[in-house]
Design an enzyme around this catalytic site. Structure first.
Site, PDB file in Angstrom:
ATOM      1  N   ASP A  30       0.834  -1.208   0.000  1.00 48.13           N
ATOM      2  CA  ASP A  30       0.000   0.000   0.000  1.00 48.13           C
ATOM      3  C   ASP A  30       0.868   1.257   0.000  1.00 48.13           C
ATOM      4  OD1 ASP A  30      -2.385   1.364  -0.038  1.00 48.13           O
ATOM      5  OD2 ASP A  30      -2.675   1.300   2.131  1.00 48.13           O
ATOM      6  N   HIS A  47       2.155   3.475  -9.142  1.00 50.91           N
ATOM      7  CA  HIS A  47       1.922   2.050  -9.412  1.00 50.91           C
ATOM      8  C   HIS A  47       3.081   1.461 -10.214  1.00 50.91           C
ATOM      9  CE1 HIS A  47      -1.907   2.265  -7.543  1.00 50.91           C
ATOM     10  NE2 HIS A  47      -2.477   3.013  -8.473  1.00 50.91           N
ATOM     11  N   LEU A 141      10.331 -20.824  -5.095  1.00 48.60           N
ATOM     12  CA  LEU A 141       9.433 -19.944  -4.342  1.00 48.60           C
ATOM     13  C   LEU A 141       8.068 -20.002  -5.022  1.00 48.60           C
ATOM     14  CD1 LEU A 141       8.925 -17.358  -2.393  1.00 48.60           C
ATOM     15  CD2 LEU A 141       9.496 -15.997  -4.412  1.00 48.60           C
TER      16      LEU A 141
END
Ligand code: IPE
Ligand code: IPE
Ligand code: MG
Length: 259
Positions: A30, A47, A141
């Site tokens: 955020d 962004h 991962l």
């Protein structure tokens, strides 16, 4: 315990803290919008900068024995944003997938998406399915991207499936248990998150993994997502390592077990 003696403090921490790496880290990324606004730039700029942070954090987790990294990319409530921001986020999502999937694959990273993908364009859905298929056998991962995800959506879709199975006679209502619900969540095959991180200063869950966070250690930082880096992640992991996870037990019981 003398607090001025850093050695004994260290050893006491080792005794009471987990002192282990989190297997599963879940992050609410955020603060992109505010990061851009501080620079008098459009939110889109934030962004784009946020994608760079994603790259660094994924790289760190792949190198440091983290098994699962779940990133909240777009919530089921983010459709409420202005139309041009939503379109920008979709375009950025598509472009990032197109650019990064081969690299993730080469680095042995398995990509997974959780969330209601029916709302996305056919093209984006196809790309998501293709990326998952391409990387499904990778073992370093697991990178889980929560896209059009909501914790309440996840629980609702699980209950719907369970109800359908009951109606079809494949399950009985007596079979409903925590384990059964867990098995129908979008994260069924993943370990529960050990460490939750939210950047950007807000201290709320914003409909992220509601069920799964029951015993997760929470870490909040004012750092805005584009400014979050490998050092910031290390700080969060170090904080995690000092926590004593009691899961309902007493601290004394844990000390007893560790002897
Ligand atoms: C998080 O940053 C990214 C998404 C929700 C897609 P924000 O866009 O929420 O940034 P702030 O909170 O407005 O600063
Ligand atoms: C949560 O951030 C969702 C993502 C990071 C994708 P928001 O910025 O949407 O959360 P609220 O609206 O401040 O709770
Ligand atoms: Mg926000």
């Amino acid at each position: 315990m003398p607090t001025d003696d850093s050695n004994s403090l260290e050893s006491a921490r080792a005794l009471i803290g987990t002192n282990t790496h989190p297997r599963h880290i879940a992050i609410i990324m955020d603060g992109n919008g505010r990061w851009a606004q501080k620079r008098f730039m459009p939110r889109a700029f934030g962004h784009q900068a946020g994608v760079k942070t994603v790259r660094k954090i994924v790289e760190y987790c792949a190198k440091h024995e983290v098994e699962v990294l779940t990133l909240f990319a777009f919530s089921s409530e983010n459709w409420r944003r202005p139309e041009d921001e939503v379109s920008l986020l979709m375009a950025l999502f598509m472009a990032t997938l197109q650019r990064e999937v081969d690299k993730l694959d080469r680095n042995n990273i398995r990509l997974r998406f959780i969330g209601d993908r029916a709302a996305f364009s056919d093209k984006l859905q196809a790309k998501m399915t293709e990326a998952e298929a391409q990387t499904q056998d990778n073992t370093a991962l697991t990178l889980v991207i929560a896209a059009n995800y909501g914790g309440r959506w996840d629980l609702s879709q699980a209950f719907r499936t369970v109800a359908e199975k009951i109606a079809a006679g494949a399950l009985r209502h007596q079979d409903i248990s925590e384990q059964l619900i867990n098995q129908h969540l979008s994260t069924a095959d993943l370990p529960e998150p050990d460490l939750f991180i939210r950047t950007g200063g807000e201290q709320r869950v914003s409909n992220f993994l509601l069920w799964q966070l029951a015993y997760t250690e929470m870490y909040f930082t004012p750092t805005l997502w584009p400014d979050f880096d490998q050092n910031s992640l290390e700080e969060a992991i170090n904080s995690f390592k000092t926590r004593q996870r009691r899961f309902g037990h007493t601290g004394e019981q844990l000390l007893e077990q560790s002897r």
